[in-house]
Design an enzyme around this catalytic site. Structure first.
Site, PDB file in Angstrom:
ATOM      1  N   ASN A   3      -7.254 -12.357   0.064  1.00 20.93           N
ATOM      2  CA  ASN A   3      -7.330 -12.099  -1.812  1.00 20.93           C
ATOM      3  C   ASN A   3      -5.979 -11.224  -1.595  1.00 20.93           C
ATOM      4  O   ASN A   3      -5.644 -10.598  -0.771  1.00 20.93           O
ATOM      5  CB  ASN A   3      -8.507 -10.640  -2.030  1.00 20.93           C
ATOM      6  CG  ASN A   3      -9.694 -11.465  -2.294  1.00 20.93           C
ATOM      7  OD1 ASN A   3     -10.097 -12.550  -1.805  1.00 20.93           O
ATOM      8  ND2 ASN A   3     -10.499 -10.358  -1.546  1.00 20.93           N
ATOM      9  N   ASP A  49     -16.307  -5.031   8.366  1.00 21.40           N
ATOM     10  CA  ASP A  49     -15.683  -4.579   7.188  1.00 21.40           C
ATOM     11  C   ASP A  49     -16.040  -3.596   6.675  1.00 21.40           C
ATOM     12  O   ASP A  49     -17.572  -3.563   7.171  1.00 21.40           O
ATOM     13  CB  ASP A  49     -15.399  -6.046   6.320  1.00 21.40           C
ATOM     14  CG  ASP A  49     -15.458  -5.526   4.397  1.00 21.40           C
ATOM     15  OD1 ASP A  49     -14.422  -5.891   4.270  1.00 21.40           O
ATOM     16  OD2 ASP A  49     -16.125  -4.480   3.941  1.00 21.40           O
ATOM     17  N   ILE A  50     -16.148  -2.327   6.335  1.00 20.58           N
ATOM     18  CA  ILE A  50     -17.483  -1.249   6.074  1.00 20.58           C
ATOM     19  C   ILE A  50     -18.145  -1.187   4.867  1.00 20.58           C
ATOM     20  O   ILE A  50     -19.144  -0.538   4.994  1.00 20.58           O
ATOM     21  CB  ILE A  50     -16.395   0.242   5.717  1.00 20.58           C
ATOM     22  CG1 ILE A  50     -16.542   1.121   6.018  1.00 20.58           C
ATOM     23  CG2 ILE A  50     -16.146  -0.293   4.096  1.00 20.58           C
ATOM     24  CD1 ILE A  50     -16.106   2.382   5.711  1.00 20.58           C
ATOM     25  N   HIS A  97      -4.844  -9.568   5.011  1.00 19.86           N
ATOM     26  CA  HIS A  97      -5.880  -9.632   6.191  1.00 19.86           C
ATOM     27  C   HIS A  97      -6.840 -10.801   4.915  1.00 19.86           C
ATOM     28  O   HIS A  97      -6.498 -11.134   4.557  1.00 19.86           O
ATOM     29  CB  HIS A  97      -6.366  -8.184   5.560  1.00 19.86           C
ATOM     30  CG  HIS A  97      -7.098  -7.723   5.076  1.00 19.86           C
ATOM     31  ND1 HIS A  97      -6.458  -7.175   3.841  1.00 19.86           N
ATOM     32  CD2 HIS A  97      -8.218  -8.281   4.338  1.00 19.86           C
ATOM     33  CE1 HIS A  97      -6.780  -6.941   2.589  1.00 19.86           C
ATOM     34  NE2 HIS A  97      -7.903  -7.144   3.120  1.00 19.86           N
ATOM     35  N   LEU A  98      -7.057 -11.470   6.459  1.00 17.10           N
ATOM     36  CA  LEU A  98      -7.942 -12.640   6.522  1.00 17.10           C
ATOM     37  C   LEU A  98      -9.412 -11.488   6.847  1.00 17.10           C
ATOM     38  O   LEU A  98      -9.809 -11.213   7.407  1.00 17.10           O
ATOM     39  CB  LEU A  98      -8.598 -12.853   7.663  1.00 17.10           C
ATOM     40  CG  LEU A  98      -7.360 -13.921   7.682  1.00 17.10           C
ATOM     41  CD1 LEU A  98      -5.161 -13.647   7.393  1.00 17.10           C
ATOM     42  CD2 LEU A  98      -7.177 -15.080   8.563  1.00 17.10           C
ATOM     43  N   GLY A 146      -8.675  -9.418  -6.358  1.00 18.90           N
ATOM     44  CA  GLY A 146      -9.653  -9.184  -5.428  1.00 18.90           C
ATOM     45  C   GLY A 146      -9.177  -8.240  -4.407  1.00 18.90           C
ATOM     46  O   GLY A 146      -9.660  -6.944  -3.749  1.00 18.90           O
ATOM     47  N   GLN A 147      -7.781  -8.330  -4.464  1.00 17.10           N
ATOM     48  CA  GLN A 147      -7.566  -7.176  -3.148  1.00 17.10           C
ATOM     49  C   GLN A 147      -7.360  -6.049  -3.575  1.00 17.10           C
ATOM     50  O   GLN A 147      -7.199  -5.115  -4.660  1.00 17.10           O
ATOM     51  CB  GLN A 147      -6.347  -7.714  -2.783  1.00 17.10           C
ATOM     52  CG  GLN A 147      -5.669  -7.465  -1.664  1.00 17.10           C
ATOM     53  CD  GLN A 147      -3.833  -8.039  -1.279  1.00 17.10           C
ATOM     54  OE1 GLN A 147      -3.536  -8.916  -1.929  1.00 17.10           O
ATOM     55  NE2 GLN A 147      -3.007  -7.099   0.021  1.00 17.10           N
TER      56      GLN A 147
HETATM   57  P1  5GP Z   1      -9.943  -6.819  -0.095  1.00 21.26           P
HETATM   58  O1  5GP Z   1     -10.869  -6.320  -1.207  1.00 21.26           O
HETATM   59  O2  5GP Z   1      -7.999  -6.306  -0.208  1.00 21.26           O
HETATM   60  O3  5GP Z   1      -9.313  -8.110   0.689  1.00 21.26           O
HETATM   61  O4  5GP Z   1     -10.371  -6.401   1.054  1.00 21.26           O
HETATM   62  C1  5GP Z   1     -10.268  -5.002   1.463  1.00 21.26           C
HETATM   63  C2  5GP Z   1     -11.562  -5.163   2.363  1.00 21.26           C
HETATM   64  O5  5GP Z   1     -11.164  -3.988   3.151  1.00 21.26           O
HETATM   65  C3  5GP Z   1     -12.481  -4.496   1.456  1.00 21.26           C
HETATM   66  O6  5GP Z   1     -14.180  -5.946   2.111  1.00 21.26           O
HETATM   67  C4  5GP Z   1     -13.757  -3.026   2.244  1.00 21.26           C
HETATM   68  O7  5GP Z   1     -14.629  -3.432   2.222  1.00 21.26           O
HETATM   69  C5  5GP Z   1     -12.501  -3.010   3.598  1.00 21.26           C
HETATM   70  N1  5GP Z   1     -12.639  -1.553   3.806  1.00 21.26           N
HETATM   71  C6  5GP Z   1     -11.798  -0.743   2.698  1.00 21.26           C
HETATM   72  N2  5GP Z   1     -11.656   0.311   3.254  1.00 21.26           N
HETATM   73  C7  5GP Z   1     -12.154   0.313   5.016  1.00 21.26           C
HETATM   74  C8  5GP Z   1     -12.103   1.355   5.868  1.00 21.26           C
HETATM   75  O8  5GP Z   1     -11.572   2.102   6.256  1.00 21.26           O
HETATM   76  N3  5GP Z   1     -13.108   0.542   7.223  1.00 21.26           N
HETATM   77  C9  5GP Z   1     -13.121  -0.561   7.098  1.00 21.26           C
HETATM   78  N4  5GP Z   1     -13.242  -1.504   8.124  1.00 21.26           N
HETATM   79  N5  5GP Z   1     -13.187  -1.587   5.951  1.00 21.26           N
HETATM   80  C10 5GP Z   1     -12.728  -1.157   4.836  1.00 21.26           C
END
Ligand code: 5GP
Length: 115
Positions: free
Chosen positions: A86, A30-31, A99-100, A92-93
């Site tokens: 999420n 995760d970034i 994704h997991l 929070g998505q």
């Molecule tokens: P969500 O909030 O949708 O469950 O999770 C999305 C996740 O993707 C977040 O934890 C966010 O930090 C990560 N994320 C968003 N953009 C990028 C990216 O460009 N690269 C990577 N590796 N993670 C990302």
């Protein structure tokens, strides 16, 4: 394939180090990690949210769980990690490509789902 950031990563349009890849999914760091280990397991099929998955996604969803367990073991957190999905903006998505989250490498509060 989805047009989200994850679709671009899967298609190689945005360079990214894959911790794992097979024909069905990838795993990347995760970034913006929330723990020492924070990895995303992302199916190549771009299902927007978990609730958008269908009966014929059953094998894929199971596969993602098995891959998550394997990747967690490989990263040394196989004994203690959380898997988070999420579903929906209000949960929070932020990226609408299923994704997991594998979260590990830090203590978790007993009996808590958050934190
Ligand atoms: P969500 O909030 O949708 O469950 O999770 C999305 C996740 O993707 C977040 O934890 C966010 O930090 C990560 N994320 C968003 N953009 C990028 C990216 O460009 N690269 C990577 N590796 N993670 C990302």
């Amino acid at each position: 394939m989805s047009d989200t950031i994850f679709g671009k990563i899967i298609r190689g349009e945005i360079p990214s180090d894959f911790l794992y890849e097979d024909e069905h999914c990838i795993a990347i760091n995760d970034i913006n990690p929330q723990a020492p280990v924070h990895v995303l397991v992302i199916p190549k099929r771009g299902i927007p949210r978990l609730v958008d998955s269908q009966a014929d996604d059953q094998a894929l969803l199971g596969h993602l769980m098995l891959v998550a367990a394997k990747v967690a073991e490989q990263l040394g957190v196989g004994e203690a990690f959380r898997l988070v999905v999420n579903n929906g903006a209000n949960a929070g998505q932020t990226v609408f490509h299923l994704h997991l989250h594998i979260i590990g490498g830090r203590p978790f509060a007993e009996g808590h789902l958050a934190g």
